[in-house]
Design a protein around this motif. Structure first.
Motif, mmCIF file in Angstrom:
data_model
loop_
_atom_site.group_PDB
_atom_site.id
_atom_site.type_symbol
_atom_site.label_atom_id
_atom_site.label_comp_id
_atom_site.label_asym_id
_atom_site.label_seq_id
_atom_site.Cartn_x
_atom_site.Cartn_y
_atom_site.Cartn_z
ATOM 1 N N LEU A 198 -9.915 5.665 6.181
ATOM 2 C CA LEU A 198 -8.998 4.855 5.378
ATOM 3 C C LEU A 198 -9.725 3.595 4.909
ATOM 4 O O LEU A 198 -9.527 2.507 5.438
ATOM 5 C CB LEU A 198 -7.752 4.485 6.194
ATOM 6 C CG LEU A 198 -6.925 5.644 6.741
ATOM 7 C CD1 LEU A 198 -5.745 5.134 7.552
ATOM 8 C CD2 LEU A 198 -6.457 6.560 5.622
ATOM 9 N N ILE A 199 -10.562 3.749 3.897
ATOM 10 C CA ILE A 199 -11.346 2.636 3.375
ATOM 11 C C ILE A 199 -10.640 1.974 2.193
ATOM 12 O O ILE A 199 -10.574 0.759 2.097
ATOM 13 C CB ILE A 199 -12.750 3.110 2.921
ATOM 14 C CG1 ILE A 199 -13.500 3.720 4.108
ATOM 15 C CG2 ILE A 199 -13.542 1.974 2.298
ATOM 16 C CD1 ILE A 199 -13.814 2.756 5.209
ATOM 17 N N ARG A 200 -10.121 2.787 1.300
ATOM 18 C CA ARG A 200 -9.498 2.292 0.077
ATOM 19 C C ARG A 200 -8.014 2.631 0.082
ATOM 20 O O ARG A 200 -7.590 3.555 0.781
ATOM 21 C CB ARG A 200 -10.149 2.954 -1.146
ATOM 22 C CG ARG A 200 -11.651 2.745 -1.213
ATOM 23 C CD ARG A 200 -12.278 3.674 -2.226
ATOM 24 N NE ARG A 200 -11.967 5.046 -1.828
ATOM 25 C CZ ARG A 200 -11.979 6.094 -2.633
ATOM 26 N NH1 ARG A 200 -12.293 5.960 -3.885
ATOM 27 N NH2 ARG A 200 -11.678 7.287 -2.193
ATOM 28 N N PRO A 201 -7.215 1.918 -0.707
ATOM 29 C CA PRO A 201 -5.789 2.263 -0.793
ATOM 30 C C PRO A 201 -5.570 3.737 -1.170
ATOM 31 O O PRO A 201 -4.645 4.372 -0.673
ATOM 32 C CB PRO A 201 -5.259 1.318 -1.881
ATOM 33 C CG PRO A 201 -6.152 0.119 -1.781
ATOM 34 C CD PRO A 201 -7.515 0.687 -1.457
ATOM 35 N N GLU A 202 -6.467 4.286 -1.997
ATOM 36 C CA GLU A 202 -6.335 5.692 -2.404
ATOM 37 C C GLU A 202 -6.477 6.633 -1.195
ATOM 38 O O GLU A 202 -5.909 7.723 -1.178
ATOM 39 C CB GLU A 202 -7.396 6.066 -3.450
ATOM 40 C CG GLU A 202 -7.354 5.263 -4.726
ATOM 41 C CD GLU A 202 -8.075 3.917 -4.619
ATOM 42 O OE1 GLU A 202 -9.200 3.844 -4.089
ATOM 43 O OE2 GLU A 202 -7.480 2.913 -5.056
ATOM 44 N N ASP A 203 -7.267 6.210 -0.211
ATOM 45 C CA ASP A 203 -7.434 7.035 0.996
ATOM 46 C C ASP A 203 -6.124 7.113 1.776
ATOM 47 O O ASP A 203 -5.759 8.174 2.279
ATOM 48 C CB ASP A 203 -8.540 6.468 1.894
ATOM 49 C CG ASP A 203 -9.890 6.428 1.209
ATOM 50 O OD1 ASP A 203 -10.143 7.253 0.309
ATOM 51 O OD2 ASP A 203 -10.699 5.554 1.585
ATOM 52 N N LEU A 204 -5.430 5.966 1.871
ATOM 53 C CA LEU A 204 -4.133 5.964 2.551
ATOM 54 C C LEU A 204 -3.139 6.828 1.784
ATOM 55 O O LEU A 204 -2.377 7.594 2.381
ATOM 56 C CB LEU A 204 -3.609 4.547 2.724
ATOM 57 C CG LEU A 204 -2.264 4.400 3.433
ATOM 58 C CD1 LEU A 204 -2.257 5.075 4.804
ATOM 59 C CD2 LEU A 204 -1.882 2.921 3.555
ATOM 60 N N THR A 205 -3.175 6.735 0.468
ATOM 61 C CA THR A 205 -2.311 7.580 -0.362
ATOM 62 C C THR A 205 -2.610 9.058 -0.100
ATOM 63 O O THR A 205 -1.692 9.867 0.082
ATOM 64 C CB THR A 205 -2.505 7.240 -1.855
ATOM 65 O OG1 THR A 205 -2.152 5.882 -2.071
ATOM 66 C CG2 THR A 205 -1.651 8.141 -2.732
ATOM 67 N N ALA A 206 -3.889 9.420 -0.051
ATOM 68 C CA ALA A 206 -4.280 10.813 0.194
ATOM 69 C C ALA A 206 -3.836 11.260 1.585
ATOM 70 O O ALA A 206 -3.385 12.395 1.769
ATOM 71 C CB ALA A 206 -5.787 10.978 0.036
#
Length: 196
Positions: A35-43
């Motif tokens: 979970l590095i970027r907000p997109e990672d949390l979204t994924a």
């Protein structure tokens, strides 16, 4: 293991709280945060939604900010710390339970009947909703006695945790660590036999 566009998330348990803890893993001896970027949390949320671990959050992953990501990662530290303590035979603390309760209070739950199931739907901001459902999952695991069966993977380089009531399981997953250890063992046997 479930794969997504930004990498792979080891969704081993079907429990969002444990799957959140397992968004940190070790590859080739180096600890990685998935979970590095907000997109990672979204994924990650989308992967949980596909697995129906968090079906009531299908709308919540639309606007994940860096602040929201940091809040989830701070929460992950708290959950991981307690889960590792439990895996090591310690008792759950009352302060940890109160923190989980506070997360739920920040986004209290309403229940909706969706696709034949009674589904908890948090009321509140997206990030509070995420933390509320993860905290609810953690308390449900505690209530069901499942946290007494938390284990660390037998691979000393692995940081993944899992629940096993049988007491026979050694690895977080055969696909992840079990196969690696088997391959390494077979290679060591081959090398030993060639040296003879």
């Amino acid at each position: 293991m479930t794969l997504n566009n930004t990498g792979s998330f080891p969704l081993l348990s079907g429990h969002p709280s444990l799957d959140l803890v397992n968004t940190e893993l070790v590859r080739r001896g180096i600890r990685h945060d998935l979970l590095i970027r907000p997109e990672d949390l979204t994924a990650w949320l989308e992967a949980l939604n596909m697995k129906e671990s968090l079906p009531s959050l299908q709308h919540a992953s639309s606007e994940i900010t860096k602040e929201a990501l940091n809040k989830v990662k701070e929460f992950r530290i708290v959950v991981r710390d307690m889960y590792e303590r439990l895996a090591d035979g310690q008792e759950v603390t009352r302060s940890w339970i109160r923190l989980m309760e506070a997360c739920i209070a920040n986004a209290p739950l309403s229940y909706h009947f969706i696709d034949g199931r009674l589904v908890p739907v948090p009321l509140g901001s997206d990030i509070d909703a995420i933390l509320s459902l993860v905290a609810l999952d953690a308390l449900r695991l505690l209530e069901a006695g499942e946290l007494a069966y938390l284990h660390r993977c037998s691979n000393p380089e692995c940081v993944l945790l899992y629940v096993d009531r049988s007491g026979r399981r050694k690895w977080c997953s055969m696909k992840i660590c079990g196969n690696r250890v088997k391959v390494a063992r077979n290679q060591a046997k081959k090398d030993h036999n060639q040296d003879m």
